[in-house]
Scaffold this motif. Structure first.
Motif, PDB file in Angstrom:
ATOM      1  N   LEU A   1      16.315  79.774  22.663  1.00 36.58           N
ATOM      2  CA  LEU A   1      15.609  79.385  21.279  1.00 36.58           C
ATOM      3  C   LEU A   1      16.380  78.202  20.856  1.00 36.58           C
ATOM      4  O   LEU A   1      16.303  77.945  19.461  1.00 36.58           O
ATOM      5  CB  LEU A   1      15.924  80.520  20.321  1.00 36.58           C
ATOM      6  CG  LEU A   1      15.554  81.895  20.454  1.00 36.58           C
ATOM      7  CD1 LEU A   1      15.815  83.011  19.350  1.00 36.58           C
ATOM      8  CD2 LEU A   1      13.776  81.853  20.908  1.00 36.58           C
ATOM      9  N   GLU A   2      16.618  77.337  21.492  1.00 38.81           N
ATOM     10  CA  GLU A   2      17.153  76.100  20.980  1.00 38.81           C
ATOM     11  C   GLU A   2      16.149  75.094  20.304  1.00 38.81           C
ATOM     12  O   GLU A   2      16.624  74.576  19.482  1.00 38.81           O
ATOM     13  CB  GLU A   2      17.696  75.088  22.290  1.00 38.81           C
ATOM     14  CG  GLU A   2      18.668  75.690  23.099  1.00 38.81           C
ATOM     15  CD  GLU A   2      19.066  75.029  24.164  1.00 38.81           C
ATOM     16  OE1 GLU A   2      20.100  74.450  24.372  1.00 38.81           O
ATOM     17  OE2 GLU A   2      18.260  75.084  25.174  1.00 38.81           O
ATOM     18  N   SER A   3      15.128  75.044  20.653  1.00 41.22           N
ATOM     19  CA  SER A   3      13.896  74.360  19.738  1.00 41.22           C
ATOM     20  C   SER A   3      13.599  74.864  18.510  1.00 41.22           C
ATOM     21  O   SER A   3      12.936  74.384  17.716  1.00 41.22           O
ATOM     22  CB  SER A   3      12.498  74.330  20.813  1.00 41.22           C
ATOM     23  OG  SER A   3      11.854  75.486  20.906  1.00 41.22           O
ATOM     24  N   TYR A   4      14.010  76.144  18.345  1.00 40.54           N
ATOM     25  CA  TYR A   4      13.896  76.895  16.944  1.00 40.54           C
ATOM     26  C   TYR A   4      15.172  76.767  16.178  1.00 40.54           C
ATOM     27  O   TYR A   4      15.223  77.283  14.954  1.00 40.54           O
ATOM     28  CB  TYR A   4      13.270  78.372  16.946  1.00 40.54           C
ATOM     29  CG  TYR A   4      11.975  78.216  17.599  1.00 40.54           C
ATOM     30  CD1 TYR A   4      10.807  78.549  16.499  1.00 40.54           C
ATOM     31  CD2 TYR A   4      11.283  78.291  18.828  1.00 40.54           C
ATOM     32  CE1 TYR A   4       9.534  78.547  16.899  1.00 40.54           C
ATOM     33  CE2 TYR A   4      10.032  78.006  19.117  1.00 40.54           C
ATOM     34  CZ  TYR A   4       9.280  78.436  17.979  1.00 40.54           C
ATOM     35  OH  TYR A   4       7.871  78.383  18.314  1.00 40.54           O
TER      36      TYR A   4
ATOM     37  N   ASN B   1      23.733  78.021  17.310  1.00 47.29           N
ATOM     38  CA  ASN B   1      23.100  78.382  18.668  1.00 47.29           C
ATOM     39  C   ASN B   1      22.906  79.876  18.993  1.00 47.29           C
ATOM     40  O   ASN B   1      23.479  80.826  18.074  1.00 47.29           O
ATOM     41  CB  ASN B   1      24.113  78.073  19.581  1.00 47.29           C
ATOM     42  CG  ASN B   1      23.786  77.517  20.809  1.00 47.29           C
ATOM     43  OD1 ASN B   1      22.426  78.171  21.249  1.00 47.29           O
ATOM     44  ND2 ASN B   1      24.233  76.667  21.596  1.00 47.29           N
TER      45      ASN B   1
ATOM     46  N   SER C   1      14.458  75.718  12.346  1.00 49.70           N
ATOM     47  CA  SER C   1      13.799  76.519  11.719  1.00 49.70           C
ATOM     48  C   SER C   1      14.653  77.950  11.484  1.00 49.70           C
ATOM     49  O   SER C   1      14.541  78.454  10.272  1.00 49.70           O
ATOM     50  CB  SER C   1      12.503  77.087  12.300  1.00 49.70           C
ATOM     51  OG  SER C   1      11.706  75.942  12.684  1.00 49.70           O
TER      52      SER C   1
END
Length: 1017
Positions: free
Chosen positions: A287-290, A272, A293
């Protein structure tokens, strides 16, 4: 004239391939590798000293870069180990280095050394340099203790052995991240569930991070986060999380702390990312969606720039986060596939990205993006681009005949080769796309990207104009393409090429041609001639602004504003335009953009303020061609791709950092920072400046002003050289002001250097008596030498004057005087008083001018021509006017401002008349012409149509002569003396002119080269 290619044959011959939607939009980066002088492709750290010099810690030593070249330093220069993993710069501009397996070292003046106190103070293994705070205090860290260097006095905290510093030994193992500063307090993000602080008073404190019941807690122990005394001593906040976490990295972003969390089991994996507002006691995940990656890329470190953008360095490129935590948060990936070791922002705002294995990248702008396909990387430039406003697709034409289509996200949809020639223009009409190359015309489907029709033309096509259901093909001729697929050549255009066009109304269009702005009647299909005689110039683009005025981009005359009836203004390089070679124009929001061969110019239509965008701003190419405006962006097609510039782009050009690299007096270094003047007894002053600007790409200008007590104030002298030398300065107090500016920047702050030149030692005190004797002796020797030189010069001058007088007497020989007097007597005996008086008057005028000029070394060319004309006129009167003569001068010569030796040319003219024309019975011609052989030489050509050199010599021999005329002998001696003064610049060439076909003599020519002088002395 027109030949249509069958579509089926063409489709089989075209190369067509589809590429999946990929992110092709990026930034233009300057790449530096070992090929450029970098000692290694693995770079670990970057720093900048106060002079602006960039330093790199690499796997193969330390390197510096000044914008032009790299300099490397290794163990031979005292560095403990070639693997330099950390660099810090202190307030005295010394570099502190961390190297692999060795203690810290100090690097200055090209050498490294280990401070004597390091081994005694920093035990526990090799030390890493961690941070310089705002007070330039230096922090070290080992596995056992922390060193705190304040005012060059080391303070050591033993980990776990001191109640005031309860950091457990070995806490640094496995953790990454540099310290940072909040309110002059240093934060060390190295503890599990804890951040350690060192206050500005030197006290150690900590913040504890703890997870209880899925809540993220922050505690402060005896420490006030804010300088506000009313701030609470204990902080707590609740933020829901999914599992137990510990802190890996912390970095200030916009006054807040950004942290990465790691999972305790199974290695250090990113789980996280938290944005922690300490003042407001808030923490939220971002930046949860990243996360997937970033977890796969392996986050190494985090950086924030002055715009509060977040830069995340990973093992698979850089993630650039804009507007962190806000609704419009945006994440971009740069340099995918590269392992990023460090990111550094220099004092110009440039971004340097260090990699492990790929060298260093320099990003000048994080706002200007570039689209660069494989075609660009193979050396093919963009020649045309056009955006379809209905679909948002951008069509790009390349110099090698390739066509590309990008979607609204600047990702490649299609790529197709349609020709062997460059695509010169792209236009839309309905569902059709019209393309042109140098000699071809294509019709494509806009929606299906299919080729519908193609034509081979015999004209050179430059652009297209869809207008009122018709497509006009513009080039070496004007063609009309109708809906039925037929071409018709529109006659009447005189020799010119059409590059641009604009529709005026349903009956008229204007054409921008190489011969001016030409009107065309679309109903009658006739050319109406120049719209305005003033606009007879090479016009490459025409655009209309909101006020109804037209703007013309020209080749050589800059930009022109035209209201339809008269020219309102010219905007050229004299007004700030980067070049007068202009290609295209776009107008949006009161701003005009002009593409040139030296960048793009931004011109305010309200104030005429001009600024330039080029490679120093982040463009990929200096040469720009086509422009398009789309979605508040300016699209620029150039030689190295397509650049995308926000219309509200703000230039940030800071003056270069100026430093005095060397200040030498009589070859010895001096301290220029001294406020007191430096007293010196000699006057050899050498100054070497250094102004670093990585955006200016070597285009640095230096200005200096030397003033002394009692002297008038002068203007600055400007030069591109960074070296200033002063020789032979007289004794006085001097002040030297220097400044510098880069490409498109203002001048830097001035640096003042003060020095005083005092009289030499041998002019002081009791030594004066001896000095006086020496001066008397020296004066005697000098005077004797001067007198000798003056006597030699006087002898030479007397010899020259004697030869000049001798030449004068030889020129005015008794034969000429006798013939002149006989002629006068003959006119009198014939009772031809008019002729006698005319001859007498001209003869008297000539004698008077010769006597007046006989004392002069030089006379003006105008006087010489007048004197020659009088002389030839007298000879012609004596010969019954049978000589056809002319004396001419080149238009570029002002005879009144050029001076030639007195009576140098007349002997050659007399020789031509007496020995060439007098024996000639018919066709007596004499031509004398003056012209410039070069900027420093005057050419005088004398041609006579006489009997020639060989025949003249034979006649002299038959008459018992054969000796050279005395006038010519004296002239030759004069030439020898003049050549000594003019360094052999005077030359004479005499040759006999022969008609080779008829084998007959045409006459004799003499060519004299005389040094041009603008001084009568």
């Amino acid at each position: 004239m027109l030949h249509r290619i069958k579509i089926g044959v063409l489709l089989h011959s075209l190369v067509f391939f589809f590429l999946g939607e990929i992110d092709a939009q990026s930034y233009f980066l300057h790449h530096f590798s070992t090929a450029d002088g970098l000692p290694s492709s693995s770079v670990f750290d970057i720093a900048q000293d106060s002079s602006g010099l960039i330093w790199f810690g690499t796997e193969s030593g330390l390197a510096s870069y000044d914008g032009k070249e790299f300099n490397s330093y290794t163990v031979r220069d005292g560095i403990p180990n070639n693997v330099v993993i950390g660099i810090c710069v202190d307030n005295s501009n010394k570099l502190w280095l961390s190297t692999m397996g060795h203690p810290v070292s100090i690097f200055e003046d090209g050498r490294a050394r280990i401070p004597s106190w390091v081994n005694d103070v920093l035990s526990g293994g090799p030390a890493n340099i961690e941070y310089f705070d705002s007070n330039k205090s230096l922090y070290f860290l080992t596995n056992e203790n922390l060193g705190f260097l304040k005012d060059q006095s080391p303070i050591v905290y033993k980990m776990g052995l001191n109640d005031d510093f309860p950091i457990p030994s070995g806490v640094r193992s496995g953790l990454r991240g540099r310290p940072f500063e909040i309110d002059e307090n240093i934060v060390f993000p190295y503890g599990q569930e804890r951040i350690y602080w060192i206050t500005k008073e030197g006290k150690v404190d900590s913040l504890e991070f703890k997870i209880e019941d899925n809540e993220f807690l922050i505690r402060s122990v005896d420490y006030e986060i804010s300088n506000n005394p009313k701030a609470p001593a204990t902080l707590s906040d609740v933020a829901k999380i999914e599992s137990r976490e510990v802190l890996l990295y912390a970095q200030p972003v916009n006054g807040k702390v950004f942290s990465f969390s790691v999972k305790g089991r199974g290695g250090w994996n990113v789980l996280n990312c938290w944005l922690i507002d300490i003042e407001k006691k808030k923490a939220k995940p971002v930046l949860e969606s990243y996360f997937p990656s970033l977890q796969q890329a392996k986050v190494k470190s985090v950086f924030s720039d002055k715009h509060n953008n977040l830069w995340i360095a990973t093992g698979d490129g850089v993630y650039l986060v804009r507007n962190l935590g806000l609704p419009d948060q945006k994440v971009e990936k740069i340099l995918s596939g590269n392992s990023i070791s460090n990111i550094f922002f220099d004092n110009e705002g440039n971004t340097w990205i260090a990699t492990e294995g790929s060298g260093v990248y320099l990003m000048i702008s994080s706002e200007i993006k570039s689209y660069q396909s494989d075609l660009v990387r193979r050396g093919n430039g963009i020649q045309s681009l056009k955006t379809d406003t209905t679909t948002g697709y951008t069509w790009i034409g390349y110099s090698n005949g390739f066509l590309e289509v990008l979607n609204q996200f600047d990702s490649l949809l299609h790529q197709r080769k349609i020709s062997l020639f460059k695509i010169t223009d792209i236009e839309f009409s309905g569902d059709e796309v019209y393309l042109s190359t140098n000699s071809e015309f294509f019709v494509c489907s806009k929606s299906k990207f299919e080729l519908l029709k193609s034509f081979k033309l015999v004209i050179a096509i430059k652009s297209l104009l869809p207008w009122d259901g018709i497509v006009y093909v513009l080039g070496s001729q004007l063609l009309r393409f109708d809906r039925n697929g037929e071409f018709r050549v529109l006659q009447g255009l005189k020799s010119s090429r059409i590059y641009s066009s604009i529709g005026i109304d349903e009956n008229e269009i204007w054409l921008g041609t190489t011969n001016g702005l030409i009107g065309f009647d679309t109903k009658r299909d006739t050319f109406t001639g120049l719209v305005l005689p003033e606009l007879d110039m090479d016009i490459r683009a025409i655009k209309k602004d909101s006020s109804g005025h037209y703007w013309l981009a020209t080749q050589g005359w800059g930009v022109i504003e035209f209201d339809g009836e008269k020219v309102l203004q010219y905007i050229t390089s004299d007004d700030g335009l980067s070049s007068n070679i202009c290609y295209d124009i776009e107008i949006a929001n009161g701003i005009m953009w002009v593409s040139t061969n030296v960048g793009v110019n931004r011109i305010s239509l309200h104030s005429n303020d001009i600024s330039t965008l080029d490679i120093s701003n982040g463009l990929s190419s200096q040469e720009t061609f086509d422009l398009e405006v789309l979605n508040n962006q300016l699209l620029i097609g150039g030689g190295k791709g397509m650049d995308m510039v926000p219309l509200d782009f703000k230039q940030d050009f800071r003056p270069p950092v100026l430093d005095v690299k060397s200040f030498k007096i009589n070859g010895l270094e001096a301290d220029y920072r001294s406020k007191l003047p430096i007293a010196i007894s000699q006057s050899i002053v050498e100054v070497e400046l250094q102004a670093l600007s990585y955006r200016s790409l070597g285009k640095i200008e230096y200005a200096y002003l030397l003033s002394s007590a009692g002297s008038p104030v002068e203007d600055y002298s400007v030069s591109k050289s960074n070296k200033i030398d002063f020789l032979g300065l007289s004794p006085n107090n001097y002040s030297l002001l220097v400044k510098a500016r880069g490409h498109n920047t203002d001048w830097s702050k001035e640096i003042q250097l003060n020095f005083e030149i005092i009289p030499p030692w041998y002019k002081r005190g009791s030594f004066y008596f001896l000095c006086a004797l020496l001066l008397l002796l020296a004066a005697f020797l000098i005077v004797r030498r001067i007198l000798r030189r003056q006597k030699m010069q006087a002898d030479l001058d007397n010899q020259l004057k004697e030869l000049e007088l001798t030449a004068l007497r030889a020129q005015m020989n008794p034969h000429f005087l006798f013939n002149a007097l006989n002629s006068i007597q003959w006119f009198v005996n014939r009772n031809d008083a008019d002729s006698a008086n005319l001859y007498m008057a001209k003869f008297a005028t000539l004698i008077r001018k010769i006597l007046i000029n006989s004392g002069k070394k030089y006379i003006s060319l105008a006087e010489e021509m007048e004197q020659l004309e009088l002389y030839v006129s007298l000879e012609n009167l004596r010969m019954d006017g049978s000589i056809d003569f002319e004396i001419t001068c080149e238009d570029t010569i002002d005879p009144g401002w050029i001076f030639v030796p007195t009576m140098l040319i007349q002997p050659y003219v007399e020789n031509a008349i007496l020995h060439g024309l007098v024996p000639q019975k018919n066709d007596r011609r004499l031509q004398i012409h003056f012209s410039k052989a070069s900027e420093k030489l005057l050419s005088c050509s004398i041609f006579d149509s006489g009997i020639g050199i060989k025949e003249s010599l034979l006649r002299k021999q038959d008459q018992g002569g054969g000796k050279r005329p005395r006038g010519m002998q004296m002239t030759s001696k004069r030439l020898e003396i003049i050549n000594k003064e003019a360094h052999n610049q005077v030359s004479v060439q005499v040759k006999e002119e022969i008609d080779k076909k008829l084998d007959t003599v045409l006459g004799t020519s003499v060519l004299l080269h005389i040094p041009i002088s603008h001084d009568s002395n």
